[in-house]
Structures are given as structure tokens and as C-alpha cells.
Design an enzyme around this catalytic site. Structure first.
Site, short mmCIF file in Angstrom:
data_model
loop_
_atom_site.label_atom_id
_atom_site.label_comp_id
_atom_site.label_asym_id
_atom_site.label_seq_id
_atom_site.Cartn_x
_atom_site.Cartn_y
_atom_site.Cartn_z
N LYS A 170 -11.95 46.61 -11.57
CA LYS A 170 -10.61 46.15 -11.95
C LYS A 170 -10.66 45.81 -13.43
O LYS A 170 -11.44 44.96 -13.86
CB LYS A 170 -10.22 44.94 -11.12
CG LYS A 170 -8.89 44.34 -11.52
CD LYS A 170 -8.48 43.22 -10.58
CE LYS A 170 -7.18 42.59 -11.05
NZ LYS A 170 -6.73 41.56 -10.12
N LYS A 219 -8.91 50.33 -10.49
CA LYS A 219 -7.60 49.79 -10.83
C LYS A 219 -7.53 49.50 -12.33
O LYS A 219 -8.47 48.92 -12.85
CB LYS A 219 -7.41 48.48 -10.04
CG LYS A 219 -6.11 47.80 -10.31
CD LYS A 219 -6.08 46.45 -9.63
CE LYS A 219 -4.82 45.74 -10.09
NZ LYS A 219 -4.74 44.38 -9.64
C1 PBG Z 1 -4.34 39.27 -8.70
C2 PBG Z 1 -3.86 40.65 -8.83
C3 PBG Z 1 -3.19 41.27 -9.89
C4 PBG Z 1 -2.85 42.55 -9.46
C5 PBG Z 1 -3.36 42.69 -8.17
N1 PBG Z 1 -3.99 41.52 -7.81
C6 PBG Z 1 -2.78 40.75 -11.21
C7 PBG Z 1 -3.76 40.32 -12.18
O1 PBG Z 1 -4.96 40.55 -12.07
O2 PBG Z 1 -3.31 39.65 -13.12
C8 PBG Z 1 -2.08 43.56 -10.25
C9 PBG Z 1 -1.29 44.51 -9.43
C10 PBG Z 1 -0.24 45.26 -10.16
O3 PBG Z 1 -0.07 45.16 -11.39
O4 PBG Z 1 0.48 45.99 -9.46
N2 PBG Z 1 -5.62 39.06 -9.20
ZN ZN Z 2 -6.17 36.85 -9.54
#
Ligand code: PBG
Ligand code: ZN
Length: 328
Positions: A196, A249
Site C-alpha cells: 500500500k 494499492k
Molecule cells: C485506511 C484506508 C485508506 C484507503 C483504504 N483504507 C485511506 C488511507 O490510507 O488514507 C484508501 C481507499 C481509497 O482511496 O479508495 N487506512
Molecule cells: Zn488507516
């Protein structure tokens, strides 16, 4: 053999032949639809930065899932928006919290017909908006893991099929597997948000979930998009820690990483087509600069072609509708 006897246009002469030779086919059964459940509201509310997506109340949730099921979508990823936030994100692991109640309602209504996947993180629940506990201005890894374990257990108790830790803490998959096994949830799956990245494409989500960090950013835990070997290392570690499903992601600017991951590892691979990737298509097509349907098909096809087995996408309903109408 070469031109003029060799002609690849032969394969493209008419629609029925083109269909025959398609290498990648999209289907709603491989899509996961993200849904936001908001404890503060009674009726569903459209998210301004994500047209066509809603914050759902507990009341409106069953109808939404039912509509999706009719379209052939059976897998959902849930995010919660609590009434109260505090420093420790207590509502995230409240057995009567919004997500825990949502899971119970859905399980009762739909039985084992749907796949309930839950995001396991603290950022929507903490007053500071970070994905764990803050000590001296820094996200503290090991004490935060204890909270992620509590969240995962309450989700499993409520009936989740799969938990998806998204905080990018070291050891989060291992911690969750141990916690689930210790509590007899041997069959609860773990989908690691393995690679991520710290991305600007999460902003519409942070609007939707009110989860933007109040200070600093997430770069000390989410990955730099400049490093692909490190991404593979993150994925390898999640596999060693016991992930059942791995994820890359965002998706669109990361097709190379999806492709490398698919070639290197044998686990089911998910790609998260995130909020910003959704909203930019919506915005451009609203302005008449893009054909929305064609853009959706092209983008989702490219993610699957790169190697994703499953796609987490806000376009799930749009795509499923097009599949039903045979518009692909
Ligand atoms: C929470 C999370 C996020 C997303 C998924 N889980 C946001 C972030 O990390 O700030 C993003 C999903 C999206 O943008 O569709 N940790
Ligand atoms: Zn988070």
C-alpha cells in the site's frame, strides 16, 4: 511467414471474431465493492468527491447490498465512520461499533451468500486521523498492533469472512493470524494490504471517511511509490506472515507492480482501484471529456490484464450493469 500472407487484422475483422479472441474478460464475481457505513446518519448521503457513491446508514445498507446482489456482486469491503473518535480509536474495536453491527445485520439478512470483507485500521476512528497510536508524534508500531488484533477479533466475532489490515504496520498480518487462531477463527481469511503506497489518490476516500491525518502524513508507514523492489519485499513478508490474499494499492499507476507480483507469487492477488482513480474518471466524464463507460471498461481490463485476480473498485455496479446489458 510474413506480410502480405500474414495479417493480424484477420483476427479483428468483425465483432464476433474479436469476441472469440479476447484474452481478458471482466466479470462481477471477481469484483469487490467498497461500502461506507456511517453511524451518524439515518438516510444515505452522496459523497461529494465521489459522485454515485454513498455513506450508508445501517438502515440503508441492506437495500444497497441487495441491489448489488441482483447485479451479481457478492463481495464487499466495509469501512466504518463512527459517531465518536478518540486518541485510541476505541470505536474501532467496540463489539457494538458500527461495522460490527453492520456485519451482524448483513449476515442475518444474506446468510453465507455474500463475502463480508472488513478494512482493519484505526484512521477513521482516531481523533488525529493516523492509522494507530501516536507516541511522541510518531506512529507506534507494536502497541498499535494490539489494537488491530482487537478490531479483527470483533469483526470475526460479528461474522466477517475476511479481514484486511490496511495500516501498513510491520507484523500486522502475523499479529492478526495469531489473534484469530488463538480465538478459534481458523477459517477467517486475511487479505493483506501488502504493498500500500503513500498516494495522493486516496483524497476522495479521506473526504468520504473523514480520515485525513490531522498532522503530518502517512509516509512513515505507507510505502514510497518510488520503490518496486521494496513493494515485492512487503508482499513477500505478508505471505510469510500468513496472508491468504495479497494486494497492491493503488492500481492504475501501479500496473507494473501488479504484473511483477503476479509473475513472482502464487497467491490470489487483489488490486485496489482507489477513490481518486474513480473520481477523476467521474469528473472528466461529467465535463464531457471522456466516455465514462468506455473508460471504466478500459481501466478495469488493464488492471486484470496486468495480473489482478480480483479488483476492489467503486465501479463495481457500473461494470456489473454493463455486463448484464452485454455492453462489454
Ligand atoms: C485506511 C484506508 C485508506 C484507503 C483504504 N483504507 C485511506 C488511507 O490510507 O488514507 C484508501 C481507499 C481509497 O482511496 O479508495 N487506512
Ligand atoms: Zn488507516
Amino acid at each position: 511467414m510474413s506480410f502480405p500472407s500474414l495479417r493480424l487484422r484477420r483476427l479483428r475483422r468483425k465483432e464476433s471474431l474479436r469476441k472469440l479472441f479476447e484474452e481478458v474478460k471482466l466479470h462481477p464475481s471477481n469484483l469487490i465493492y467498497p461500502l461506507f457505513v456511517d453511524e451518524r446518519i439515518e438516510e444515505k448521503e452522496e459523497i461529494v468527491s465521489m459522485p454515485g457513491q454513498f455513506r450508508l446508514s445501517l438502515k440503508s445498507l441492506v437495500k444497497e447490498v441487495n441491489d448489488c446482489k441482483k447485479l451479481g456482486i457478492n463481495s464487499f469491503l466495509f469501512f466504518g465512520i463512527p459517531k465518536l473518535k478518540d486518541e485510541h480509536g476505541s470505536e474501532a474495536y467496540n463489539p457494538k461499533g458500527i461495522i460490527q453491527r453492520a456485519i451482524e445485520v448483513l449476515r442475518k439478512e444474506f446468510g453465507e451468500d455474500i463475502n463480508i470483507i472488513t478494512d482493519v485500521c484505526l484512521c477513521e476512528y482516531t481523533s488525529h486521523g493516523h492509522c494507530g497510536l501516536i507516541k511522541d508524534g510518531y506512529l507506534d508500531n507494536d502497541s498499535s498492533l494490539e489494537l488491530l488484533k482487537k478490531i479483527a477479533i470483533t469483526h470475526a466475532q460479528a461474522g466477517a469472512d475476511m479481514v484486511a489490515p490496511s495500516a501498513m504496520l510491520d507484523g500486522q498480518v502475523k499479529a492478526l493470524r495469531e489473534a484469530l487462531d488463538d480465538n478459534n477463527f481458523h477459517d477467517t481469511l486475511i487479505m493483506g494490504y501488502s504493498a500500500k503506497h503513500a498516494s495522493c489518490f486516496y483524497s476522495p476516500f479521506r473526504d468520504a471517511a473523514l480520515s485525513a491525518p490531522k498532522f503530518g502524513d502517512r509516509k512513515s508507514y505507507q510505502m514510497s511509490y518510488k520503490n518496486k523492489r521494496e513493494a515485492l519485499r512487503e508482499i513477500e513478508l505478508d505471505i510469510r506472515e500468513g496472508a491468504d490474499v495479497i494486494m497492491v494499492k493503488p492500481a492504475l499507476a501501479y500496473l507494473d507492480i501488479i504484473h511483477l507480483t503476479k509473475n513472482k507469487f502464487n497467491l490470489p492477488l487483489a488490486a485496489f482501484n482507489v477513490s481518486g482513480e474513480y473520481s477523476m474518471i467521474k469528473a472528466a466524464s461529467k465535463l464531457g471529456w471522456l466516455d465514462e463507460k468506455e473508460a471504466i471498461i478500459e481501466i478495469l481490463t488493464s488492471i486484470k490484464r496486468a495480473g489482478a485476480d480480483m479488483i476492489i473498485t467503486y465501479f463495481a455496479k457500473d461494470l456489473a450493469e454493463m455486463v448484464l446489458k452485454d455492453e462489454l
